[in-house]
Design an enzyme around this catalytic site. Structure first.
Site, PDB file in Angstrom:
ATOM      1  N   CYS A 154     -11.433 -90.277  50.264  1.00 50.25           N
ATOM      2  CA  CYS A 154     -12.145 -89.022  50.486  1.00 50.25           C
ATOM      3  C   CYS A 154     -13.216 -88.801  49.412  1.00 50.25           C
ATOM      4  O   CYS A 154     -14.217 -89.499  49.405  1.00 50.25           O
ATOM      5  CB  CYS A 154     -11.166 -87.862  50.569  1.00 50.25           C
ATOM      6  SG  CYS A 154     -11.894 -86.368  51.316  1.00 50.25           S
ATOM      7  N   GLU A 184      -2.488 -91.028  52.518  1.00 47.23           N
ATOM      8  CA  GLU A 184      -1.250 -90.634  51.845  1.00 47.23           C
ATOM      9  C   GLU A 184      -0.464 -89.591  52.617  1.00 47.23           C
ATOM     10  O   GLU A 184       0.741 -89.424  52.367  1.00 47.23           O
ATOM     11  CB  GLU A 184      -1.548 -90.134  50.421  1.00 47.23           C
ATOM     12  CG  GLU A 184      -2.318 -88.822  50.325  1.00 47.23           C
ATOM     13  CD  GLU A 184      -3.826 -88.985  50.338  1.00 47.23           C
ATOM     14  OE1 GLU A 184      -4.512 -88.114  49.786  1.00 47.23           O
ATOM     15  OE2 GLU A 184      -4.316 -89.985  50.897  1.00 47.23           O
ATOM     16  N   SER A 221      22.464 -80.649  30.795  1.00 47.20           N
ATOM     17  CA  SER A 221      22.463 -79.406  31.559  1.00 47.20           C
ATOM     18  C   SER A 221      23.446 -79.455  32.714  1.00 47.20           C
ATOM     19  O   SER A 221      23.710 -78.436  33.345  1.00 47.20           O
ATOM     20  CB  SER A 221      21.060 -79.135  32.116  1.00 47.20           C
ATOM     21  OG  SER A 221      20.738 -80.103  33.105  1.00 47.20           O
ATOM     22  N   GLY A 222      23.958 -80.642  33.023  1.00 44.04           N
ATOM     23  CA  GLY A 222      24.809 -80.808  34.188  1.00 44.04           C
ATOM     24  C   GLY A 222      24.021 -81.206  35.416  1.00 44.04           C
ATOM     25  O   GLY A 222      24.588 -81.530  36.459  1.00 44.04           O
ATOM     26  N   GLY A 223      22.684 -81.181  35.297  1.00 42.56           N
ATOM     27  CA  GLY A 223      21.826 -81.554  36.414  1.00 42.56           C
ATOM     28  C   GLY A 223      21.588 -83.039  36.495  1.00 42.56           C
ATOM     29  O   GLY A 223      22.050 -83.820  35.651  1.00 42.56           O
ATOM     30  N   VAL A 224      20.843 -83.439  37.513  1.00 44.14           N
ATOM     31  CA  VAL A 224      20.589 -84.853  37.766  1.00 44.14           C
ATOM     32  C   VAL A 224      19.804 -85.494  36.631  1.00 44.14           C
ATOM     33  O   VAL A 224      20.178 -86.559  36.118  1.00 44.14           O
ATOM     34  CB  VAL A 224      19.808 -85.027  39.096  1.00 44.14           C
ATOM     35  CG1 VAL A 224      19.500 -86.490  39.352  1.00 44.14           C
ATOM     36  CG2 VAL A 224      20.596 -84.448  40.251  1.00 44.14           C
ATOM     37  N   ASP A 225      18.708 -84.861  36.222  1.00 47.91           N
ATOM     38  CA  ASP A 225      17.796 -85.493  35.270  1.00 47.91           C
ATOM     39  C   ASP A 225      18.454 -85.781  33.926  1.00 47.91           C
ATOM     40  O   ASP A 225      18.390 -86.912  33.422  1.00 47.91           O
ATOM     41  CB  ASP A 225      16.559 -84.611  35.065  1.00 47.91           C
ATOM     42  CG  ASP A 225      15.851 -84.302  36.373  1.00 47.91           C
ATOM     43  OD1 ASP A 225      15.993 -85.095  37.318  1.00 47.91           O
ATOM     44  OD2 ASP A 225      15.165 -83.267  36.453  1.00 47.91           O
ATOM     45  N   SER A 226      19.059 -84.761  33.328  1.00 44.28           N
ATOM     46  CA  SER A 226      19.658 -84.973  32.009  1.00 44.28           C
ATOM     47  C   SER A 226      20.856 -85.919  32.087  1.00 44.28           C
ATOM     48  O   SER A 226      21.099 -86.701  31.167  1.00 44.28           O
ATOM     49  CB  SER A 226      20.064 -83.639  31.372  1.00 44.28           C
ATOM     50  OG  SER A 226      21.114 -83.023  32.087  1.00 44.28           O
ATOM     51  N   SER A 227      21.585 -85.886  33.206  1.00 46.54           N
ATOM     52  CA  SER A 227      22.743 -86.773  33.363  1.00 46.54           C
ATOM     53  C   SER A 227      22.316 -88.230  33.428  1.00 46.54           C
ATOM     54  O   SER A 227      22.896 -89.097  32.769  1.00 46.54           O
ATOM     55  CB  SER A 227      23.527 -86.411  34.629  1.00 46.54           C
ATOM     56  OG  SER A 227      24.020 -85.090  34.562  1.00 46.54           O
ATOM     57  N   HIS A 284      -7.417 -89.467  54.578  1.00 50.84           N
ATOM     58  CA  HIS A 284      -6.308 -89.451  53.611  1.00 50.84           C
ATOM     59  C   HIS A 284      -5.134 -90.283  54.135  1.00 50.84           C
ATOM     60  O   HIS A 284      -4.364 -89.813  54.985  1.00 50.84           O
ATOM     61  CB  HIS A 284      -5.846 -88.015  53.364  1.00 50.84           C
ATOM     62  CG  HIS A 284      -6.807 -87.206  52.553  1.00 50.84           C
ATOM     63  ND1 HIS A 284      -6.738 -87.138  51.184  1.00 50.84           N
ATOM     64  CD2 HIS A 284      -7.872 -86.454  52.924  1.00 50.84           C
ATOM     65  CE1 HIS A 284      -7.720 -86.360  50.736  1.00 50.84           C
ATOM     66  NE2 HIS A 284      -8.426 -85.939  51.773  1.00 50.84           N
TER      67      HIS A 284
END
Length: 507
Positions: A78, A167, A219-225, A165
């Site tokens: 584009c 994508e 934190s118990g979340g996905v990322d930090s785990s 586009h």
């Protein structure tokens, strides 16, 4: 990384979708602002130029020096295509009308870019300018009924431009076109998988950290785990995990999270800092002020905890790629959407270096890496939860009473999603406490109490999201339960805004 594609962002709202499609092809790529081009070394196999809300005809529109890329393959999308034509001396003019929506490729010439792409393939147009004349070195390789220069190429160099586009999902074979570029033209091996990421990242962490100690906030979340398990795999017991109760967690979350990590072999310490955070937030209503106060308090807590660990030198963080992208703007700091408490540097007094093993991954990629690492699906399947917690789901100032009300509302909503089998169909859900009161009738009495909004969205990585069409019966049941069981709430509303234009969180 052994090989990568560089995507230069000119300000398009869908630049991140280009990265998502390239990653789906198992090719590693990075997004960089056009005015902060990274070093072009041997690992770079190709360049993609994104779209933009700007016009190349404007004097202050984004420009780049194409000579900086040498003979590397280039694909302009584009605005990127118009820029290639314009910089080469071609003609770009305003369209008689904005060309937006579905179109079909016609008169497609034989080109590696369109290999295995069917005739009359549907593509998505979204542009106000049109390429009228190409520079002498380019030739048209694709047209539509209304756009003569829908795609072009340089016969003697691996340089391509497409007006549409690829994508977006509306371009039905857009992914194939991108594959033809990154694999066919650039020669990428399509070998970037979660297994290869774990292997490479663990080796890099070992080399980078050595025998140093790292403190990381869980934190118990996905990322930090996932970040914690990656670091643990690399450095073992030299990783010290801290889980802070900031008083802004979900109901019962502090105890549940500590329990969930017992079987993972991680060295975890729980720290009760509720009062410290409430004191820091006292009287603050502005969203950015609250985020910054929470970020500063996190740093203070970690600085204190780090000093209790002899010889700690690193702070581990679960920063992921959308955090980084949303905190950097091609237009400068003033255009940043919001600050992230876990993105960026640390104050000099902290004396800790930062390690962010996930800062190149989108959320779904983090989950795939977690699965490769053998992390329990109960953790990997958890909805994202904002770092500042309920502070940005309570509009206005923060008090312990407001937190208690929102925790109870949130618990009813989330537990309801789980019990009705809807939780895994939702990417993220939560409740928001609004700074308004509503007239109601409970029994024979008039009430004037608080309003809560329920929010549930579907998404792939959080960069874009659509509101979730939850069953009306379910929403009615949850609303009734909240009003009957949570004292102080007499009205429940449901948020049906998508991102963009709204964000997932309200602050």
């Amino acid at each position: 990384m052994a090989e990568k594609i560089i995507i230069l962002d000119f300000g398009s709202q869908v630049t991140q979708l280009i990265a998502r499609r390239v990653r789906e092809l198992q090719v590693y790529c990075e997004i960089h602002p056009y005015n902060h081009i990274p070093e072009i070394d041997e690992s770079v196999k190709g360049i993609i130029l994104s779209g933009s809300p700007c016009s190349v005809r404007e004097e202050d529109s984004p420009r780049i020096n194409l000579a900086a890329f040498g003979d590397l393959p280039i694909l302009g999308i584009c605005y990127g295509a118009q820029l290639l034509a314009y910089l080469g001396g071609g003609s770009v003019e305003a369209s008689q009308h904005r060309e937006y929506g579905r179109a079909h490729l016609k008169s497609v010439r034989n080109s590696i870019l369109f290999q295995d792409v069917s005739a009359n393939s549907q593509v998505w147009m979204s542009h106000g300018d049109t390429i009228m004349e190409l520079p002498a070195e380019y030739e048209v390789i694709g047209s539509t009924e209304s756009v003569r220069v829908a795609a072009f190429a340089n016969p003697s160099k691996p340089v391509f431009g497409i007006q549409f586009h690829p994508e977006v999902t509306h371009s039905t074979e857009g992914k194939q076109i991108l594959k033809n570029f990154v694999v066919g033209v650039c020669g990428c091996s399509a070998s970037w998988t979660s297994d290869s990421f774990v292997e490479t990242t663990v080796a890099d962490l070992k080399k980078k950290i050595g025998n140093d100690k790292v403190v990381l906030g869980l934190s118990g979340g996905v990322d930090s785990s996932v970040a914690a398990v990656l670091l643990h795999k690399a450095i073992g017991q030299n990783l010290y995990c801290i889980f802070v109760d900031n008083g802004l967690l979900r109901k019962g979350e502090f105890e549940e999270v500590l329990e969930s990590y017992k079987s993972m072999g991680l060295n975890v310490k729980g720290v009760d800092s509720k009062k410290r955070f409430y004191d820091a937030l006292a009287g603050l209503s502005d969203p950015e002020s609250k985020r910054k106060a929470i970020g500063k308090t996190f740093i203070d807590v970690f600085d204190h905890e780090a000093h209790l660990i002899e010889g700690v030198k690193w702070l581990g963080q679960g920063t992921i790629y959308p955090d980084v992208i949303e905190s950097v703007s091609v237009k400068g700091p003033s255009a940043t959407i919001k600050s992230h408490h876990n993105v960026g540097g640390l104050p000099d007094f902290m004396k800790l270096k930062v390690v962010e093993p996930l800062n190149t991954l989108f959320k779904d990629e983090v989950r795939l890496v977690g699965k490769t690492l053998g992390i329990d699906q109960k953790i990997l399947g958890r909805h994202p939860f904002p770092g500042p917690g309920l502070a940005i789901r309570i509009l206005g100032d923060i008090t312990a009473e407001k937190v208690d009300i929102l925790q109870k509302v949130d618990a009813i909503f989330i537990n309801g999603l789980k019990s009705e089998g809807l939780y895994d169909q939702v990417w993220q859900a939560g409740a928001i406490l609004l700074p308004v009161q509503s007239v109601g009738v409970m029994g024979d009495e008039r009430t004037y109490e608080k309003v809560v909004a329920l929010r549930a969205v579907t998404s792939l990585d959080g960069m874009t999201a659509d509101w979730c069409h939850l069953p009306y019966d379910f929403l009615g049941k949850i609303s009734n339960e909240i009003i009957n069981k949570v004292k102080g709430v007499n009205r429940v509303v449901y948020d049906i805004s998508s991102k963009p234009p709204a964000t997932i969180e309200w602050e």
